[in-house]
Scaffold this motif. Structure first.
Motif, short mmCIF file in Angstrom:
data_model
loop_
_atom_site.label_atom_id
_atom_site.label_comp_id
_atom_site.label_asym_id
_atom_site.label_seq_id
_atom_site.Cartn_x
_atom_site.Cartn_y
_atom_site.Cartn_z
N LEU A 1 0.82 -1.21 0.00
CA LEU A 1 0.00 0.00 0.00
C LEU A 1 0.85 1.26 0.00
O LEU A 1 0.36 2.35 -0.28
N SER A 2 2.11 1.12 0.32
CA SER A 2 2.99 2.25 0.56
C SER A 2 3.71 2.70 -0.71
O SER A 2 3.61 2.08 -1.77
N ASP A 3 4.44 3.83 -0.60
CA ASP A 3 5.32 4.29 -1.66
C ASP A 3 6.57 4.87 -1.01
O ASP A 3 6.73 4.82 0.22
N THR A 4 7.46 5.43 -1.81
CA THR A 4 8.74 5.92 -1.28
C THR A 4 8.54 7.02 -0.25
O THR A 4 9.19 7.02 0.80
N ASN A 5 7.65 7.97 -0.52
CA ASN A 5 7.42 9.06 0.43
C ASN A 5 6.89 8.54 1.76
O ASN A 5 7.31 8.99 2.83
N ASP A 6 5.95 7.62 1.70
CA ASP A 6 5.38 7.07 2.93
C ASP A 6 6.44 6.30 3.71
O ASP A 6 6.51 6.41 4.94
N GLN A 7 7.26 5.53 3.02
CA GLN A 7 8.33 4.79 3.70
C GLN A 7 9.33 5.75 4.33
O GLN A 7 9.80 5.53 5.46
N ASN A 8 9.67 6.82 3.62
CA ASN A 8 10.61 7.79 4.17
C ASN A 8 10.03 8.53 5.37
O ASN A 8 10.75 8.87 6.32
N LEU A 9 8.71 8.76 5.34
CA LEU A 9 8.08 9.40 6.50
C LEU A 9 8.14 8.48 7.71
O LEU A 9 8.42 8.92 8.83
N LEU A 10 7.89 7.20 7.49
CA LEU A 10 7.99 6.23 8.59
C LEU A 10 9.37 6.29 9.22
O LEU A 10 9.51 6.32 10.46
N LEU A 11 10.40 6.31 8.39
CA LEU A 11 11.78 6.37 8.91
C LEU A 11 12.04 7.68 9.62
O LEU A 11 12.73 7.71 10.65
N ALA A 12 11.48 8.78 9.10
CA ALA A 12 11.67 10.08 9.74
C ALA A 12 11.02 10.13 11.11
O ALA A 12 11.60 10.64 12.08
N LEU A 13 9.81 9.58 11.22
CA LEU A 13 9.09 9.60 12.50
C LEU A 13 9.84 8.82 13.57
O LEU A 13 9.79 9.17 14.75
N ARG A 14 10.55 7.78 13.17
CA ARG A 14 11.33 7.01 14.15
C ARG A 14 12.39 7.87 14.82
O ARG A 14 12.73 7.65 15.99
N GLY A 15 12.91 8.83 14.08
CA GLY A 15 13.93 9.71 14.65
C GLY A 15 13.41 10.61 15.75
O GLY A 15 14.20 11.14 16.54
N PHE A 16 12.10 10.79 15.84
CA PHE A 16 11.49 11.64 16.85
C PHE A 16 10.96 10.84 18.05
O PHE A 16 10.29 11.40 18.91
N ALA A 17 11.22 9.54 18.08
CA ALA A 17 10.64 8.67 19.11
C ALA A 17 11.69 8.15 20.08
O ALA A 17 12.87 8.01 19.74
N ASP A 18 11.24 7.84 21.29
CA ASP A 18 12.08 7.16 22.28
C ASP A 18 12.02 5.66 22.11
O ASP A 18 12.95 4.94 22.51
N VAL A 19 10.92 5.17 21.55
CA VAL A 19 10.72 3.73 21.36
C VAL A 19 9.70 3.54 20.25
O VAL A 19 8.80 4.37 20.08
#
Length: 234
Positions: free
Chosen positions: A38-56
Motif C-alpha cells: 500500500l505504501s510508496d517511497t514518500n510514505d516509507q521515508n516518513l515512517l523512517l523520519a518519524l522514528r527519529g522523533f521517538a524514544d521507542v
C-alpha cells in the motif's frame, strides 16, 4: 508539497503515543498480510523520519513477522538532531507486543540494539531464554495489558512512543484511550479489506491504483474524491 517540506510538520512528537498507519481507500491496513504494497517511497521515508522523533517504536508481533522487522537505523542527520534536542545517543529500540515470543531473527540482528518484548509472566516463566537477546516488560499474567505496558515504558523514560501497528494493537490502544496523536496515510489504492474465500471468487493480485480528484477539509473532516485512470481529476 515535496517530502522535505512534509517532515517538519511532524517534528513535535507528543509526550505520549503517536500512531503512524497506512490505509487503502476501502479501509484495508494491509495487502497479502503486509502494509508494504500500500505504501510508496514518500510514505516509507516518513515512517523512517518519524522514528527519529521517538524514544521507542511500538509494534505488534504479527506486524513484526509480516514485515520482517529489524533494529531501527537512523541517518547521521537524525542522530545529530536527537542529540541536540534530547541528549539521546542511540536509535530507539523496537518494543514488540507478543504472547508467544515467536519473532524473526532479523529483530535480534544487532546485539547493541536489544529489542524490548512486551509480554506476559507466563511466557517469561516458560521461556526464560528470551532474556538472553531482549529486554522484557512484563504486562500481565497470561494476557498483555497494553495500558500497563505503556505506563512501564513511560516510567522508564520512554515518553515519546511511536506505534506502527498493526490493527489489533491499534484497537487495544484506542480502547484504552491511549492514542495522543494519529498520523494516517491514505493510500490511493483499492486492496479488498478481507480475504474472499468463495469458490471461483476473483482476487486482486496487486492493489488497484486510483487518482486523486480533490481534497476538501470542512470542520476537521477530510473529503476525498478518487477516480480510476485520472477520470474527473483536477
Amino acid at each position: 508539497m515535496i517530502f522535505d517540506e512534509l517532515v517538519p510538520l511532524y517534528r513535535d512528537p507528543p509526550d505520549g503515543v503517536r500512531v503512524n498507519m497506512i490505509m487503502s481507500l476501502d479501509g484495508a491496513a494491509a495487502f497479502g498480510g503486509r502494509a508494504g504494497p500500500l505504501s510508496d517511497t514518500n510514505d516509507q521515508n516518513l515512517l523512517l523520519a518519524l522514528r527519529g522523533f521517538a524514544d521507542v517504536v511500538l509494534v505488534g508481533a504479527g506486524t513484526v513477522r509480516a514485515e520482517g522487522y529489524g533494529p531501527v537505523r537512523l541517518t547521521a542527520d537524525q542522530c545529530v538532531e536527537r542529540w541536540e534536542r534530547w541528549g539521546l545517543e542511540s536509535a530507539p529500540p523496537i518494543a514488540v507486543v507478543t504472547h508467544t515470543g515467536h519473532l524473526p531473527a532479523a529483530l535480534f540482528a544487532n546485539p547493541k540494539q536489544r529489542p524490548i518484548l512486551i509480554t506476559t509472566a507466563h511466557l517469561a516463566h516458560a521461556h526464560p531464554e528470551v532474556r538472553d537477546h531482549a529486554d522484557l516488560v512484563i504486562a500481565g499474567d497470561t494476557a498483555v495489558n497494553v495500558a500497563a505496558a505503556i505506563s512501564t515504558l513511560q516510567a522508564g523514560g520512554m515518553r515519546r512512543i511511536l506505534c506502527e501497528g498493526g490493527p489489533t494493537l491499534l484497537d487495544e490502544l484506542v480502547a484504552n484511550d491511549l492514542v495522543d496523536e494519529m498520523c494516517l496515510t491514505i493510500s490511493p489504492t483499492l486492496a479488498a479489506t478481507a480475504a474472499i474465500d468463495r469458490p471461483g471468487a476473483h482476487a486482486l493480485t496487486a492493489p488497484a491504483r486510483m487518482t486523486l480528484g480533490h481534497v476538501v477539509t470542512v470542520d476537521d473532516y477530510v473529503y476525498l474524491r478518487y477516480t480510476r485512470s485520472g477520470e474527473g481529476s483536477l
